[in-house]
Design a protein around this motif. Structure first.
Motif, short mmCIF file in Angstrom:
data_model
loop_
_atom_site.label_atom_id
_atom_site.label_comp_id
_atom_site.label_asym_id
_atom_site.label_seq_id
_atom_site.Cartn_x
_atom_site.Cartn_y
_atom_site.Cartn_z
N GLU A 36 -47.11 -125.28 -25.85
CA GLU A 36 -47.87 -126.51 -26.07
C GLU A 36 -47.16 -127.47 -27.03
O GLU A 36 -47.41 -128.67 -26.99
CB GLU A 36 -49.26 -126.18 -26.63
CG GLU A 36 -50.18 -125.52 -25.64
CD GLU A 36 -51.55 -125.27 -26.23
OE1 GLU A 36 -51.88 -125.81 -27.29
OE2 GLU A 36 -52.31 -124.49 -25.61
N GLU A 37 -46.32 -126.95 -27.89
CA GLU A 37 -45.63 -127.78 -28.87
C GLU A 37 -44.28 -128.30 -28.36
O GLU A 37 -43.58 -129.02 -29.07
CB GLU A 37 -45.42 -126.99 -30.15
CG GLU A 37 -46.73 -126.62 -30.83
CD GLU A 37 -46.52 -125.79 -32.08
OE1 GLU A 37 -45.37 -125.40 -32.37
OE2 GLU A 37 -47.51 -125.55 -32.78
N ALA A 38 -43.91 -127.96 -27.14
CA ALA A 38 -42.62 -128.38 -26.58
C ALA A 38 -42.54 -129.90 -26.52
O ALA A 38 -43.52 -130.58 -26.24
CB ALA A 38 -42.42 -127.79 -25.19
N LEU A 39 -41.35 -130.40 -26.78
CA LEU A 39 -41.12 -131.84 -26.65
C LEU A 39 -40.97 -132.19 -25.18
O LEU A 39 -40.51 -131.38 -24.37
CB LEU A 39 -39.85 -132.24 -27.40
CG LEU A 39 -39.81 -131.96 -28.90
CD1 LEU A 39 -38.50 -132.46 -29.50
CD2 LEU A 39 -40.99 -132.57 -29.61
N SER A 40 -41.33 -133.40 -24.86
CA SER A 40 -41.15 -133.87 -23.49
C SER A 40 -39.65 -134.00 -23.20
O SER A 40 -38.84 -134.13 -24.13
CB SER A 40 -41.82 -135.24 -23.31
OG SER A 40 -41.13 -136.21 -24.10
N PRO A 41 -39.27 -133.98 -21.93
CA PRO A 41 -37.86 -134.20 -21.62
C PRO A 41 -37.32 -135.51 -22.20
O PRO A 41 -36.18 -135.57 -22.65
CB PRO A 41 -37.84 -134.21 -20.08
CG PRO A 41 -39.00 -133.36 -19.69
CD PRO A 41 -40.06 -133.66 -20.74
N SER A 42 -38.15 -136.55 -22.21
CA SER A 42 -37.69 -137.82 -22.77
C SER A 42 -37.53 -137.73 -24.29
O SER A 42 -36.65 -138.38 -24.87
CB SER A 42 -38.64 -138.96 -22.39
OG SER A 42 -39.94 -138.74 -22.90
N GLY A 43 -38.33 -136.91 -24.95
CA GLY A 43 -38.18 -136.68 -26.39
C GLY A 43 -36.89 -135.95 -26.70
O GLY A 43 -36.15 -136.32 -27.63
#
Length: 110
Positions: A36-43
């Motif tokens: 749930e804490e993963a950054l988005s690919p764009s992040g």
């Protein structure tokens, strides 16, 4: 580094000793949050763009505007926009919006 810390709450090269932190910096060893804490690919793309070693290819204040993470930002009127969250501290020394640093800095096993 700041962008990563803004998005995760911890520095990107965090570790248990200064030598390990230094080694993480030199090898670009970043612990990316998962679940749930993963950054988005764009992040992730934006963070890595700022950490590119070659200055000629590294993101800067102008080029970062073109990254997916920044799409939709009205850069010409940024200072006129309403922030999504405005802290309401009880007094000038209220730190309730900050987690204890030791909680985040000691998350890796030595």
């Amino acid at each position: 580094m700041c962008l990563y810390e803004f998005m995760t709450g911890i520095p990107p090269f965090n570790d248990s000793t200064p030598d390990l932190v230094f080694n993480n910096i030199l090898s670009l060893n970043i612990e990316w949050p998962e679940g749930e804490e993963a950054l988005s690919p764009s992040g992730v793309e934006a963070v890595l763009a700022f950490l590119t070693l070659d200055p000629a290819h590294r993101a800067n204040g102008t080029s970062i505007r073109d990254y997916d993470l920044m799409k939709g930002m009205d850069w010409d009127h940024i200072l006129d926009q309403e922030p999504p969250f405005i802290p309401q501290p009880d007094n000038a020394s209220d730190t309730t919006y900050f987690d204890a640093r030791c909680v985040h800095y000691n998350h890796r096993e030595p």
